[in-house]
Write an enzyme that holds these catalytic residues in place. Structure first.
Site, PDB file in Angstrom:
ATOM      1  N   SER A  44       0.823  -1.212   0.000  1.00 21.50           N
ATOM      2  CA  SER A  44       0.000   0.000   0.000  1.00 21.50           C
ATOM      3  C   SER A  44       0.855   1.259   0.000  1.00 21.50           C
ATOM      4  CB  SER A  44      -0.872   0.000   1.263  1.00 21.50           C
ATOM      5  OG  SER A  44      -1.515   1.242   1.404  1.00 21.50           O
ATOM      6  N   TYR A  59      -2.078  -0.659  10.640  1.00 23.98           N
ATOM      7  CA  TYR A  59      -2.366  -1.316   9.352  1.00 23.98           C
ATOM      8  C   TYR A  59      -1.222  -1.095   8.367  1.00 23.98           C
ATOM      9  CZ  TYR A  59      -3.941  -1.659   4.544  1.00 23.98           C
ATOM     10  OH  TYR A  59      -3.990  -1.944   3.198  1.00 23.98           O
ATOM     11  N   LYS A  98       1.906  -3.647   6.458  1.00 20.34           N
ATOM     12  CA  LYS A  98       2.278  -3.749   5.032  1.00 20.34           C
ATOM     13  C   LYS A  98       3.786  -3.552   4.880  1.00 20.34           C
ATOM     14  CE  LYS A  98      -1.388  -4.921   3.672  1.00 20.34           C
ATOM     15  NZ  LYS A  98      -1.699  -6.015   2.758  1.00 20.34           N
TER      16      LYS A  98
HETATM   17  N1  LIG Z   1      -8.745  -1.354  -0.916  1.00 22.49           N
HETATM   18  C1  LIG Z   1      -7.742  -0.505  -0.759  1.00 22.49           C
HETATM   19  O1  LIG Z   1      -7.937   0.712  -0.727  1.00 22.49           O
HETATM   20  C2  LIG Z   1      -6.311  -1.017  -0.641  1.00 22.49           C
HETATM   21  C3  LIG Z   1      -5.259  -0.119  -0.776  1.00 22.49           C
HETATM   22  C4  LIG Z   1      -3.956  -0.579  -0.649  1.00 22.49           C
HETATM   23  C5  LIG Z   1      -3.713  -1.947  -0.415  1.00 22.49           C
HETATM   24  N2  LIG Z   1      -4.757  -2.794  -0.277  1.00 22.49           N
HETATM   25  C6  LIG Z   1      -4.476  -4.212   0.005  1.00 22.49           C
HETATM   26  O2  LIG Z   1      -5.125  -5.019  -0.943  1.00 22.49           O
HETATM   27  C7  LIG Z   1      -5.478  -6.266  -0.364  1.00 22.49           C
HETATM   28  C8  LIG Z   1      -6.924  -6.568  -0.676  1.00 22.49           C
HETATM   29  O3  LIG Z   1      -7.728  -5.545  -0.114  1.00 22.49           O
HETATM   30  P1  LIG Z   1      -9.273  -5.401  -0.465  1.00 22.49           P
HETATM   31  O4  LIG Z   1      -9.568  -3.962  -0.596  1.00 22.49           O
HETATM   32  O5  LIG Z   1      -9.645  -6.327  -1.562  1.00 22.49           O
HETATM   33  O6  LIG Z   1      -9.919  -5.879   0.920  1.00 22.49           O
HETATM   34  P2  LIG Z   1     -10.996  -7.013   1.176  1.00 22.49           P
HETATM   35  O7  LIG Z   1     -11.326  -6.973   2.624  1.00 22.49           O
HETATM   36  O8  LIG Z   1     -12.098  -6.903   0.209  1.00 22.49           O
HETATM   37  O9  LIG Z   1     -10.166  -8.310   0.824  1.00 22.49           O
HETATM   38  C9  LIG Z   1      -9.373  -9.022   1.740  1.00 22.49           C
HETATM   39  C10 LIG Z   1      -9.816 -10.485   1.631  1.00 22.49           C
HETATM   40  O10 LIG Z   1      -8.968 -11.293   2.450  1.00 22.49           O
HETATM   41  C11 LIG Z   1      -9.776 -12.212   3.162  1.00 22.49           C
HETATM   42  N3  LIG Z   1      -9.000 -12.564   4.356  1.00 22.49           N
HETATM   43  C12 LIG Z   1      -8.623 -11.736   5.364  1.00 22.49           C
HETATM   44  N4  LIG Z   1      -7.898 -12.424   6.272  1.00 22.49           N
HETATM   45  C13 LIG Z   1      -7.807 -13.702   5.821  1.00 22.49           C
HETATM   46  C14 LIG Z   1      -7.179 -14.887   6.300  1.00 22.49           C
HETATM   47  N5  LIG Z   1      -6.495 -14.885   7.442  1.00 22.49           N
HETATM   48  N6  LIG Z   1      -7.264 -16.009   5.574  1.00 22.49           N
HETATM   49  C15 LIG Z   1      -7.965 -16.033   4.398  1.00 22.49           C
HETATM   50  N7  LIG Z   1      -8.580 -14.939   3.889  1.00 22.49           N
HETATM   51  C16 LIG Z   1      -8.499 -13.796   4.599  1.00 22.49           C
HETATM   52  C17 LIG Z   1     -11.077 -11.483   3.430  1.00 22.49           C
HETATM   53  O11 LIG Z   1     -12.173 -12.341   3.666  1.00 22.49           O
HETATM   54  C18 LIG Z   1     -11.242 -10.697   2.124  1.00 22.49           C
HETATM   55  O12 LIG Z   1     -11.949 -11.432   1.159  1.00 22.49           O
HETATM   56  C19 LIG Z   1      -5.155  -6.144   1.125  1.00 22.49           C
HETATM   57  O13 LIG Z   1      -3.938  -6.808   1.382  1.00 22.49           O
HETATM   58  C20 LIG Z   1      -5.019  -4.663   1.339  1.00 22.49           C
HETATM   59  O14 LIG Z   1      -4.131  -4.362   2.399  1.00 22.49           O
HETATM   60  C21 LIG Z   1      -6.052  -2.376  -0.396  1.00 22.49           C
END
Ligand SMILES: NC(=O)c1ccc[n+]([C@@H]2O[C@H](COP(=O)([O-])OP(=O)(O)OC[C@H]3O[C@@H](n4cnc5c(N)ncnc54)[C@H](O)[C@@H]3O)[C@@H](O)[C@H]2O)c1
Length: 329
Positions: A117, A141, A145
């Site tokens: 991120s 958080y 990362k």
């Molecule tokens: N959405 C954003 O703005 C953003 C920005 C930067 C980075 N990210 C990163 O992108 C990735 C995906 O984010 P997202 O927005 O799709 O969030 P999200 O919550 O939709 O997706 C995360 C998924 O991981 C699953 N999960 C969480 N812990 C788990 C575990 N221990 N075992 C199995 N599954 C598990 C959840 O059920 C979910 O489906 C994350 O790593 C997040 O840090 C997201």
């Protein structure tokens, strides 16, 4: 080629899965459905379980001994929650990732693409940041990362893995064909708040109008989630080339290279909806920052990828997805 996507039933993981499938890459999804949606795994090879449950992982890997790479999206992602439950976040995002990585190493899977991120950067003064910019994660958080990046860097140096950390800026939008999108259609970012204000019929509050940006409002680099997904396809397909041309661990910014201020986001929203959006101006809130945009030359060079969708595309697809999600169609 076959790719394991952790968090594959979440917002970004499910979209990455669709883009992979369209590119002819087979996918295996692992998700504990803590925030993901089972429906995002429909017609896909979805295993419901925790990334740190070793017997469960063993079953997945035994069923698919031909996995070439892992895209590790699974994480808890709510910044405010990480402030009130830091140990829970370090456990979920760092501790469980180490368990997963150990198991992957045992299975001989050494290509890892990690969802990182832009929140790890220090530079939030309205300017651009590249991959060498200073890091200063501002929440537990964001720290998780940065820690996982560090772990991947050390493990790559020891020869355990080759790893690409993709540093996402501000993902918005949905699959343009509306197969997947946000499970929470009104998130806490500015676009989510704009959509919420419109739904509730109240003015949208621009918090902070004295930032060092071109119009005084905060600035972000909104990247369409489909562009983001295509960057993952490029990372997986070009993995060996990327890993052989540089260090075995690489960080790559994923943004548009162009910041959009809150006032510009409001203007985009008005263009897309064809309606004026009432706004009020308010002081900065504690913890707010001017924001930053991505310098994206490394992505262009290593991934041969650039974001191509506009801010209007992102707003349009976010609205269309929210409408579809709310109506349950
Ligand atoms: N959405 C954003 O703005 C953003 C920005 C930067 C980075 N990210 C990163 O992108 C990735 C995906 O984010 P997202 O927005 O799709 O969030 P999200 O919550 O939709 O997706 C995360 C998924 O991981 C699953 N999960 C969480 N812990 C788990 C575990 N221990 N075992 C199995 N599954 C598990 C959840 O059920 C979910 O489906 C994350 O790593 C997040 O840090 C997201």
């Amino acid at each position: 080629m076959k790719v394991l996507i952790t968090g594959g039933a979440g917002y970004i993981g499910s979209t990455v899965a669709t883009a992979c499938l369209e590119a002819g890459i087979e996918t295996v999804l692992v998700d504990d459905l803590s925030t993901g949606l089972e429906a995002f795994g429909d017609g896909r090879s979805l295993y419901v379980g925790d990334i740190a449950d070793v017997p469960f992982l063993d079953r997945v890997l035994a069923d698919h001994p031909d996995i070439d790479a892992v895209v590790h999206c699974a994480a808890r992602i709510v910044v405010s929650e990480s402030v009130s439950d830091p140990l829970g976040y370090y456990d979920s995002n760092v501790g469980k990732t180490v368990v997963l990585l150990r198991r992957l190493r045992t299975a001989g899977i050494d290509r890892v693409v990690f969802s990182s991120s832009a929140a790890i950067y220090a530079g939030e003064d309205g300017g651009g940041v590249d991959e060498r910019s200073a890091l200063a994660p501002s929440s537990p958080y964001a720290a998780t990362k940065a820690m996982v990046e560090h772990i991947l860097g050390d493990a790559a140096a020891a020869g355990d893995f080759r790893a690409i950390a993709l540093r996402y800026f501000n993902p918005i939008g949905a699959d343009p064909r509306l197969r997947t999108g946000l499970q929470n259609p009104t998130p806490s970012h500015a676009l989510g708040k704009i959509m919420q204000a419109r739904t509730e019929g109240v003015p949208f509050s621009i918090t902070g109008t004295d930032w060092p940006t071109r119009d005084g409002s905060g600035l972000r680099d909104y990247i369409h989630v489909w562009d983001l997904a295509l960057a993952h396809v490029a990372a997986v397909q070009r993995f060996d080339t990327i890993a052989s041309t540089g260090a075995p661990y690489q960080a790559i910014n994923l943004g548009t290279g162009d910041g959009v201020t809150v006032r510009e986001l409001v203007a985009a929203f008005e263009r897309v909806t064809g309606e004026p959006l009432p706004v009020v101006e308010a002081p900065r809130r504690p913890g707010d920052q001017a924001g930053a945009f991505a310098i994206v030359e490394r992505a262009a060079e290593l991934l041969e990828w650039r974001a191509s969708r506009s801010i209007d595309d992102g707003v349009r697809d976010s609205l269309a997805w929210a409408e579809k999600f709310r109506s349950g169609r």
